[in-house]
Design a protein around this motif. Structure first.
Motif, PDB file in Angstrom:
ATOM      1  N   ALA B 242     -11.764  -3.044  -2.058  1.00 43.10           N
ATOM      2  CA  ALA B 242     -10.295  -2.944  -2.143  1.00 43.10           C
ATOM      3  C   ALA B 242      -9.737  -4.022  -3.065  1.00 43.10           C
ATOM      4  CB  ALA B 242      -9.681  -3.073  -0.748  1.00 43.10           C
ATOM      5  N   SER B 243     -10.143  -5.258  -2.818  1.00 44.98           N
ATOM      6  CA  SER B 243      -9.659  -6.373  -3.617  1.00 44.98           C
ATOM      7  C   SER B 243     -10.032  -6.200  -5.083  1.00 44.98           C
ATOM      8  CB  SER B 243     -10.252  -7.665  -3.050  1.00 44.98           C
ATOM      9  OG  SER B 243      -9.940  -8.764  -3.861  1.00 44.98           O
ATOM     10  N   LEU B 246      -8.156  -3.372  -6.991  1.00 44.70           N
ATOM     11  CA  LEU B 246      -6.781  -3.817  -7.259  1.00 44.70           C
ATOM     12  C   LEU B 246      -6.736  -4.751  -8.466  1.00 44.70           C
ATOM     13  CD1 LEU B 246      -5.295  -4.383  -3.673  1.00 44.70           C
ATOM     14  CD2 LEU B 246      -4.832  -2.497  -5.266  1.00 44.70           C
ATOM     15  N   HIS B 247      -7.773  -5.575  -8.632  1.00 49.70           N
ATOM     16  CA  HIS B 247      -7.826  -6.425  -9.830  1.00 49.70           C
ATOM     17  C   HIS B 247      -7.858  -5.565 -11.095  1.00 49.70           C
ATOM     18  CE1 HIS B 247      -8.129 -10.426  -8.236  1.00 49.70           C
ATOM     19  NE2 HIS B 247      -9.202 -10.154  -7.503  1.00 49.70           N
ATOM     20  N   ALA B 249      -6.938  -2.422 -11.454  1.00 49.74           N
ATOM     21  CA  ALA B 249      -5.683  -1.662 -11.593  1.00 49.74           C
ATOM     22  C   ALA B 249      -4.561  -2.565 -12.112  1.00 49.74           C
ATOM     23  CB  ALA B 249      -5.311  -1.024 -10.258  1.00 49.74           C
ATOM     24  N   THR B 250      -4.393  -3.722 -11.475  1.00 50.85           N
ATOM     25  CA  THR B 250      -3.313  -4.629 -11.856  1.00 50.85           C
ATOM     26  C   THR B 250      -3.481  -5.084 -13.298  1.00 50.85           C
ATOM     27  OG1 THR B 250      -3.299  -5.398  -9.582  1.00 50.85           O
ATOM     28  CG2 THR B 250      -2.099  -6.737 -11.177  1.00 50.85           C
ATOM     29  N   LYS B 320       0.548   3.629 -13.394  1.00 50.49           N
ATOM     30  CA  LYS B 320       0.906   2.478 -12.561  1.00 50.49           C
ATOM     31  C   LYS B 320       1.840   2.882 -11.423  1.00 50.49           C
ATOM     32  CE  LYS B 320       2.625  -2.235 -12.897  1.00 50.49           C
ATOM     33  NZ  LYS B 320       3.118  -3.297 -13.795  1.00 50.49           N
ATOM     34  N   CYS B 324      -1.786   2.500  -5.726  1.00 52.63           N
ATOM     35  CA  CYS B 324      -3.229   2.460  -5.459  1.00 52.63           C
ATOM     36  C   CYS B 324      -3.489   3.000  -4.058  1.00 52.63           C
ATOM     37  CB  CYS B 324      -3.744   1.028  -5.571  1.00 52.63           C
ATOM     38  SG  CYS B 324      -3.708   0.441  -7.275  1.00 52.63           S
ATOM     39  N   GLN B 335      -2.388   3.351   1.520  1.00 50.68           N
ATOM     40  CA  GLN B 335      -2.242   2.390   0.426  1.00 50.68           C
ATOM     41  C   GLN B 335      -3.384   1.372   0.509  1.00 50.68           C
ATOM     42  OE1 GLN B 335       1.628   0.587  -0.015  1.00 50.68           O
ATOM     43  NE2 GLN B 335       1.062  -0.247  -2.009  1.00 50.68           N
ATOM     44  N   THR B 337      -4.786  -2.259   0.151  1.00 49.89           N
ATOM     45  CA  THR B 337      -4.329  -3.647   0.123  1.00 49.89           C
ATOM     46  C   THR B 337      -5.543  -4.561   0.068  1.00 49.89           C
ATOM     47  OG1 THR B 337      -4.299  -3.702   2.525  1.00 49.89           O
ATOM     48  CG2 THR B 337      -2.214  -3.205   1.441  1.00 49.89           C
ATOM     49  N   ALA B 338      -5.375  -5.683  -0.593  1.00 47.42           N
ATOM     50  CA  ALA B 338      -6.490  -6.630  -0.710  1.00 47.42           C
ATOM     51  C   ALA B 338      -6.665  -7.354   0.609  1.00 47.42           C
ATOM     52  CB  ALA B 338      -6.194  -7.637  -1.807  1.00 47.42           C
TER      53      ALA B 338
END
Lengths: 349, 349
Positions: B242-243, B246-247, B249-250, B320, B324, B335, B337-338
């Motif tokens: 997950a974390s 997200l890196h 994607a962000t 975007k 996510c 959703q 989340t990290a």
């Protein structure tokens, strides 16, 4: 020191918030730093030149005492000790990575102080902070820094490059950082016995600064280049002159002769040593943390360096079977022994 | 573990004796390692290619628990986590530097065990141990490793290279290292309550090995090259899927969609999670320490990877503003989340 300020808990930011916070002010100086902090790794382009890498690990209670070392100074010094190792290869530092681990005794403000000192050193020495790791520890503060540098192949000065008859030179003066530490330790004891006492640091600025905020001698490399003197071997003085010259002698398969009267000692170091009933020469030989450069040069280069106030010729390399000796001011001959690292003998968990 | 063996105090060797002792068996694998341990710094020649650098700091009680982690495994793993970061740039690790600090609780034999695991990893991954620092700490063991690598400029995969519509892939399987840790923690509690009890690790070899002796997926990079698939972005999974997604994607300015049914989970991980009343998917998303590679590829490359048992396509990148999300097996949308780093929340000094 931390108690009077506002305190932000690290847990309010989390790891990535903390990293963003700490790295947002990083300025990059080198085109070779293609990608700095923020990915799995940094990307460097040192094409056509040699890459130099060195690393140092500093732990609370062994390498520093936060009772008298401000965090900003600690950050500055922790970068300097690594840059000094790169300079000691006759190379130019270009990037560092910084890893820190700390317990929740440390607030965000404390870590910012530490980091601000690191960034100050980076700016002064034009070095890029290119990445690192930020994590927690159960006890105290740990700082690990790796420095990268670059040099042309024929410029690099190793420890094993000295030849018999070459001159031994040292930059700046020695023993001051050690005396600065003695002053700080003494005032800490006074404070512990009577917290109302103000520390007596009057008139000791130079030796205190040598301990708390040392510099790395990149300027000496520039001077040597300007003088067209190529050091044949080089090391930085972190453990004391005695330990370092033995490294050069052993690695080069040689002996050495040092002359006590030639060892550069600042008057304030000399006076302070006397105050503490210490021999100033012993402080210079075994004190350490000077971060001056110790190097050898060809005899033919003597004329070029002899009038340089920042360079002292303190002896010469001899054949291996002649051993390593110091000739005292009275003409006595003393064998040189290393008195470097005794942290394990002094400290018990 | 250390009590049954002969014990040599580190102080008998001193720093330089210890360094000589530890480094005498280092074998160098790379012509680029011109000079390894033994000078102020190592000298590397990465001419014409990019140099990659990454670093990790591990502290006792936070990153490892010597109650159940053998020192040799710890040494091995501490190298692996750094190599994994280099591979995650789609680069080849070439050198590491190793700094360790330890209290006098540790004997020479203990440090040798740690070091032997590091050298084993170096030999397996053909990486040169090129320098480091060995020093003392007041409390416990600290390990800081910096890895260097090399890559051609056009090969490097950053976190920010993903594009909308690209496929999200992961190597191997996820969540196993986390379940291995749960087993070890449980058996430690059993042991603490009744030291006569033997640990029950029967049939858990795979997940224990994933926790204690993980590997870095250089083989997956080779596979991708053989398949002529160039990852557009890449990261290694240290903090959990997950974390990490997200890196990507962000950094890439995108959203993403993952499908629960596609996430690769080994049957032993699945069963163990059920035993502990944990959701296997949550273990895969948030467990971490998998050291698998998470990467994106162009849609056109789907055919090349779809039958590779070591690569799973688990979703795709979206715009975007689509956010996510994870689509569960039952079709529900969650959703992402990290839940990475919470060491500061869990541990108190």
């Amino acid at each position: 020191m931390l108690e009077n300020k506002s305190r932000t808990e690290i847990s309010e930011l989390g790891e990535f918030g903390l990293i963003d916070h700490l790295t947002k002010n990083i300025r990059l100086h080198h085109a070779s730093t293609e990608k700095g902090a923020g990915d799995d790794a940094a990307v460097l382009d040192h094409s056509g030149r040699k890459t130099i890498v060195t690393t140092d690990l500093l732990t609370e209670g062994i390498h520093f005492d936060l009772a008298y070392v401000p965090l900003r100074h600690l950050g500055y010094k922790s970068v300097i000790v690594n840059l000094s190792d790169v300079y000691a290869m006759n190379a130019t530092p270009t990037q560092i990575t910084v890893s820190i681990a700390f317990s929740n005794r440390f607030s965000l403000e404390a870590i910012e102080e530490l980091y601000s000192g690191m960034l100050l050193a980076c700016d002064k020495y034009k070095v890029d902070l290119a990445g690192g790791d930020t994590t927690s520890s159960q006890h105290g503060l740990v700082i690990s820094i790796t420095a990268l540098g670059t040099a042309a192949a024929d410029e690099i000065a190793y420890r094993d490059g000295a030849a018999e008859g070459e001159l031994i030179c040292v930059s700046g003066d020695l023993g001051a950082a050690y005396m600065g530490l003695q002053i700080l330790e003494r005032e800490k004891q006074v404070y512990l016995e009577n917290p109302a006492m103000q520390p007596d640091l009057q008139g000791k600025d130079y030796i205190l600064e040598r301990q708390l905020k040392p510099e790395a001698r990149g300027d000496v490399l520039e001077l040597l280049r300007a003088l067209e003197v190529k050091p044949t071997s080089m090391i930085d003085i972190s453990d004391g002159l005695a330990s370092e010259i033995l490294h050069i002698a052993t690695r080069s398969g040689l002996g050495c002769k040092l002359f006590e009267e030639k060892i550069p000692i600042d008057p304030m170091t000399y006076e302070s040593a006397r105050e503490f009933n210490l021999d100033p020469t012993v402080c210079a030989l075994s004190g350490g943390e000077d971060y001056e450069l110790l190097f050898t040069i060809a005899q033919k280069d003597y004329e070029k360096v002899k009038n340089q106030p920042d360079i002292s010729v303190i002896g010469h390399m001899t054949a291996k079977d002649e051993g390593c000796y110091l000739i005292s001011k009275s003409g006595q001959v003393h064998q040189i022994t290393a008195q470097g690292w005794d942290a394990f003998l002094k400290k018990k968990e």
